[in-house]
Design an enzyme around this catalytic site. Structure first.
Site, mmCIF file in Angstrom:
data_model
loop_
_atom_site.group_PDB
_atom_site.id
_atom_site.type_symbol
_atom_site.label_atom_id
_atom_site.label_comp_id
_atom_site.label_asym_id
_atom_site.label_seq_id
_atom_site.Cartn_x
_atom_site.Cartn_y
_atom_site.Cartn_z
ATOM 1 N N ALA A 66 -20.269 7.829 17.475
ATOM 2 C CA ALA A 66 -20.738 6.666 16.733
ATOM 3 C C ALA A 66 -21.630 5.809 17.623
ATOM 4 O O ALA A 66 -21.582 5.891 18.854
ATOM 5 C CB ALA A 66 -19.547 5.852 16.235
ATOM 6 N N GLY A 110 -17.330 10.752 16.270
ATOM 7 C CA GLY A 110 -17.766 10.900 14.890
ATOM 8 C C GLY A 110 -18.524 12.187 14.642
ATOM 9 O O GLY A 110 -18.507 12.712 13.524
ATOM 10 N N GLU A 113 -15.932 14.695 14.082
ATOM 11 C CA GLU A 113 -15.291 14.393 12.800
ATOM 12 C C GLU A 113 -16.150 14.838 11.618
ATOM 13 O O GLU A 113 -15.641 15.380 10.635
ATOM 14 C CB GLU A 113 -14.975 12.897 12.722
ATOM 15 C CG GLU A 113 -13.814 12.522 13.634
ATOM 16 C CD GLU A 113 -13.648 11.022 13.821
ATOM 17 O OE1 GLU A 113 -12.501 10.555 13.920
ATOM 18 O OE2 GLU A 113 -14.677 10.308 13.876
ATOM 19 N N GLU A 133 -12.702 8.875 22.116
ATOM 20 C CA GLU A 133 -12.595 7.451 21.819
ATOM 21 C C GLU A 133 -11.649 6.704 22.751
ATOM 22 O O GLU A 133 -11.853 5.521 23.034
ATOM 23 C CB GLU A 133 -12.154 7.248 20.365
ATOM 24 C CG GLU A 133 -13.193 7.616 19.323
ATOM 25 C CD GLU A 133 -13.139 9.083 18.908
ATOM 26 O OE1 GLU A 133 -13.769 9.428 17.898
ATOM 27 O OE2 GLU A 133 -12.457 9.888 19.598
#
Length: 259
Positions: A66, A110, A113, A133
């Site tokens: 992200a 992300g 993901e 993360e």
């Protein structure tokens, strides 16, 4: 087709291709990127000429996570009240048509993901996957702690999420996250070839297959088999089932009409 700033959308025959296009930021996933991905999926899913979708990035990065600058200063109440990373972020997973992730380079946070939201993950031999993360004092928030254990098991998911380490394409394939690994220079061609193969088959039947496989992770075995059987029964109401079986008997290639 919509016009986009952060992604490139094109079609190759019956295959729709969504390419993340923020090379200087290693395809970091901003709010704008996910809004555009969601809009592109909307367009491709509504297009009857498209039978399969490929999501890809660059040679260096599928998506390296992200966009941290957009979230660093958020407060809890801001994140909670705006339901941060919910709107649009699950659109890939919700697509009814088959979606293939073509992953080269980094697929982290992300990026990992969104790859897991796809139905098939084809990785270049230089691909790297991870949920780092925890290194930023936070945790996965777009399915990393939920989808990853379903792919690779609890022990390995704990390993990746708690240490923040990356795994290479070979380990990802061995654990079941990746469908196949190919040389980096063959990645796009392989992903499009697989998508073309799916797209030449019956789109409604492919959608039923996808729905049934996904149901296996959301229900008991008995209920899942019952769900599968009802979908199987329903295929006999389609023209494509009649055509497919008639073509098999006649020893010819079927001409599916997606109905």
């Amino acid at each position: 087709m919509s016009t986009f700033e952060h992604i490139i959308v094109e079609s190759k025959g019956a295959v729709g291709i969504i390419k993340l296009n923020r090379p200087k930021l290693l395809n970091a996933l901003s709010f704008g990127v996910f809004r555009e991905i969601a809009a592109a999926v909307d367009d491709l899913e509504a297009d009857d000429a498209i039978g399969c979708i490929v999501v890809t990035g660059s040679e260096k990065a599928f998506a390296a996570g992200a966009d941290i600058k957009q979230m660093a200063d958020k407060t809890y109440m801001q994140a909670y009240s705006e339901d941060f990373i919910t709107r649009g972020w699950e659109r890939v997973a919700q697509c009814r048509k088959p979606v293939i992730a073509a992953v080269a380079g980094f697929a982290l946070g992300g990026g990992c993901e969104i790859a897991m939201m796809c139905d098939i993950v084809i990785a270049a031999d230089n691909a790297r996957f991870g949920q780092p993360e925890i290194n930023l004092g936070t945790m996965p928030g777009a399915g990393g702690t939920q989808r990853l254990p379903r792919f690779i098991g609890k022990a390995k998911a704990m390993d990746l999420c708690l240490t923040g380490r990356m795994m290479d394409a070979a380990e990802a394939e061995r654990l079941g996250l990746v469908s196949r690994v190919v040389p980096a220079d063959k990645l796009q061609a392989e992903a499009v070839a697989v998508a073309e193969r799916i797209a030449e088959l019956s789109t409604p039947i492919a959608m039923m297959v996808k729905e049934s496989v996904n149901r296996a992770f959301e229900t008991t075995l008995a209920e899942g088999v019952r769900f599968e059987r009802r979908l199987f029964h329903s295929t006999f109401a389609t023209e494509d089932q009649k055509e497919g079986m008639a073509a098999f008997i006649a020893k010819r290639k079927p001409a599916f009409r997606n109905r």
